[in-house]
Every structure is written in structure tokens, then in C-alpha cells.
Design an enzyme around this catalytic site. Structure first.
Site, PDB file in Angstrom:
ATOM      1  N   LYS A 149      65.159   2.865  58.823  1.00  0.00           N
ATOM      2  CA  LYS A 149      63.814   3.146  59.331  1.00  0.00           C
ATOM      3  C   LYS A 149      63.737   2.921  60.840  1.00  0.00           C
ATOM      4  O   LYS A 149      64.240   1.929  61.369  1.00  0.00           O
ATOM      5  CB  LYS A 149      62.815   2.253  58.607  1.00  0.00           C
ATOM      6  CG  LYS A 149      61.349   2.526  58.938  1.00  0.00           C
ATOM      7  CD  LYS A 149      60.446   1.644  58.087  1.00  0.00           C
ATOM      8  CE  LYS A 149      58.963   1.904  58.300  1.00  0.00           C
ATOM      9  NZ  LYS A 149      58.123   1.044  57.430  1.00  0.00           N
ATOM     10  N   CYS A 159      58.256   5.630  55.217  1.00  0.00           N
ATOM     11  CA  CYS A 159      56.882   5.181  55.430  1.00  0.00           C
ATOM     12  C   CYS A 159      56.333   5.571  56.800  1.00  0.00           C
ATOM     13  O   CYS A 159      56.058   6.738  57.046  1.00  0.00           O
ATOM     14  CB  CYS A 159      56.799   3.672  55.179  1.00  0.00           C
ATOM     15  SG  CYS A 159      55.108   3.046  54.932  1.00  0.00           S
ATOM     16  N   GLU A 198      59.785   2.297  49.146  1.00  0.00           N
ATOM     17  CA  GLU A 198      60.348   1.534  50.270  1.00  0.00           C
ATOM     18  C   GLU A 198      60.640   0.089  49.848  1.00  0.00           C
ATOM     19  O   GLU A 198      59.813  -0.562  49.209  1.00  0.00           O
ATOM     20  CB  GLU A 198      59.339   1.542  51.422  1.00  0.00           C
ATOM     21  CG  GLU A 198      59.754   0.742  52.640  1.00  0.00           C
ATOM     22  CD  GLU A 198      58.698   0.751  53.739  1.00  0.00           C
ATOM     23  OE1 GLU A 198      59.009   0.345  54.866  1.00  0.00           O
ATOM     24  OE2 GLU A 198      57.546   1.185  53.461  1.00  0.00           O
TER      25      GLU A 198
END
Length: 269
Positions: free
Chosen positions: A113, A146, A44
Site C-alpha cells: 500500500k 483501500c 485489507e
């Protein structure tokens, strides 16, 4: 059934300039190519480093930027697909994103994200709208980043799109290691999919990352795991295992037979 060799590069955590990131990426792709990898996943926000708003803003890229084109060129030169975590600039907004390139260096997906877990991310980024599916050499893929994987709804949405391989760049802190130990295998099992979960290394005194990158199979077992230090791990994704797992019992089909008090959310906004 389609097969591919998936590699994860558990990179040393650093706040990199664009040139430094591309140099290190070239090295990672060289190593992955030498193992016979078909696709490489980076952590990430690899392109900037994780945790510094200043570094994120300095490294932010618009789609089609010279630096992202250079990353695609590197993928093409090594003949490997690439999942690259980077800060994306779109108008006035910043996103915590992952670009996916095919072997020819063509951008085939760009994921933003959704779940932003802390003040650093909430202050820097605008959330995305959830996973989409794309095909890489016959394998149906999606991306989460994540904290997204900790929400069953997001992984389930990917599964409902037919995903066989879920690609997850992450920057998991050591104190949350149970996510890679337990949650990631559970998501693989309950959705009958492979998951490639790529973290930063944990071999430096200043590193707070878990260093537990792993690839999980549809039966919930770890196919490979990194051991803390900078590392490259590899496993074969054989989509026959997805169909075998579903032939035993298929949660997605059985779910349709249940009357749940709370319906599945059709769209994550």
C-alpha cells in the site's frame, strides 16, 4: 475475450492468529469454490485484523513464510486464485500488503500500500511504490489497497499499465461510505476497468466498517454489492466490456491530445 468469475468475501472483522486466519480462509475458499469463482479477494489486513499495531506485528509475515505458503496451498486445493491482505515484514520494515496467488498456489504478485491515511498505519507501515500489472488467466490485473483508490493518479497509473481488473482489499469505515458509493464507480468509469472492492462486514455492534463490498463495471455501474453482514458476492468479469467502453470514448487516448498545466506523474514513490 477472456472472462472470469470474481468473488469478494466480506469477512467478519477480527484480530486473528495465523491458524485462525487460515481456518477462516479455508471456509471462505470453500464457499467461493461452490459458486464457481475463479478468484477470491479478501479484505485489507485480513490476516491480522485492522486497527491494532500489536496484532499487526504479531501476525506479520515475510514472503515465503510457512503461513503464506499454507494460504497458497489452500488456494491450490480449492483451485481458485486468491488476493490476501496481510502485514508483510521486510527487513526492519512492515508493509500493508496484498499477496496474489494463482490457482496452483503460486505467488504471482505482492503489492504494498502506498497511501497511509491515519496514525495507526503511519506508525506501523512503510509505504510501497505503486501498482504493477500481472496477468491472471488472460485478464490484465493490478492491486491497490483501500485509501490508494481515493487518489486518481494511482488508479490511472494502473490503467496506463493496461489493467482491465483492479483488485482492492479495503477496511473502509462506515462514515466514509461515499467512497464505495461514488468514488469506486468513478474510478472504474474514468479508467475503463472493472474494480473489485472488498471490505469487512458491518453486522456487529463493535464493527465500524462500511460492509459495502462491490464489483463495478467499466461503465461505472455496480454489478453486485454486499449488504453489511458477512457475505460472499460474485460477478463475471467479461473483458469485452472494457473494449466496448473504450470504443465509445477512451479517456487514456484523449488525454494524450490535451495540454495539461500539470503533467501526469510517471512514478509514485
Amino acid at each position: 475475450m477472456p472472462r472470469l468469475n470474481l468473488a469478494l468475501f466480506q469477512a467478519r472483522p477480527a484480530f486473528r492468529s495465523a491458524n485462525e486466519a487460515l481456518t477462516d480462509l479455508d471456509t471462505a475458499l470453500t464457499r467461493a469454490a461452490a459458486t464457481g469463482a475463479d478468484m477470491l479477494v479478501m479484505p485489507e489486513l485480513y490476516f491480522s485484523g485492522y486497527g491494532s499495531a500489536e496484532a499487526v506485528r504479531a501476525a506479520a509475515q515475510v514472503q515465503g513464510s510457512s503461513s503464506l505458503r499454507a494460504a497458497g496451498d489452500l488456494a491450490a486445493r480449492h483451485g481458485i486464485g486468491l488476493v490476501l491482505g496481510y502485514p508483510e515484514k521486510s527487513g526492519c520494515a512492515l508493509h500493508n500488503s496484498a499477496a496474489v496467488f494463482d490457482r496452483s498456489g503460486r505467488l504471482i504478485s505482492n503489492y504494498r500500500k502506498v497511501a497511509l491515511p491515519n496514525d495507526f498505519e503511519r506508525d506501523c507501515f512503510t509505504p510501497g511504490t505503486g501498482p504493477e500489472a500481472f496477468d491472471f488467466e488472460g485478464v490484465r490485473c493490478s492491486v491497490l489497497i483501500c485509501y490508494d483508490i481515493e487518489f486518481p493518479e494511482l488508479a490511472r497509473r494502473a490503467a496506463l499499465l493496461g489493467t482491465e481488473l483492479l483488485l482492492v482489499p479495503t477496511a473502509l469505515r462506515a462514515k466514509w461510505r461515499f467512497v464505495s458509493d461514488s468514488i469506486v464507480p468513478s474510478r472504474a468509469y474514468e479508467n475503463a476497468m472493472f474494480i473489485g472492492y472488498c471490505d469487512f462486514a458491518a453486522d456487529e455492534p463493535s464493527s465500524h466498517f462500511s460492509g459495502t463490498s462491490s464489483i463495478c463495471a467499466p461503465d461505472g455501474q455496480h454489478l453486485c454489492r454486499a449488504t453489511g453482514s458477512e457475505d460472499l458476492v460474485l460477478a463475471t468479469i467479461d473483458t469485452a466490456a472494457v473494449h466496448l467502453r473504450k470504443s465509445d470514448f477512451d479517456f487514456l487516448q484523449d488525454l494524450k491530445r490535451l495540454e495539461l498545466a500539470t503533467p501526469l506523474i510517471p512514478r509514485i514513490a
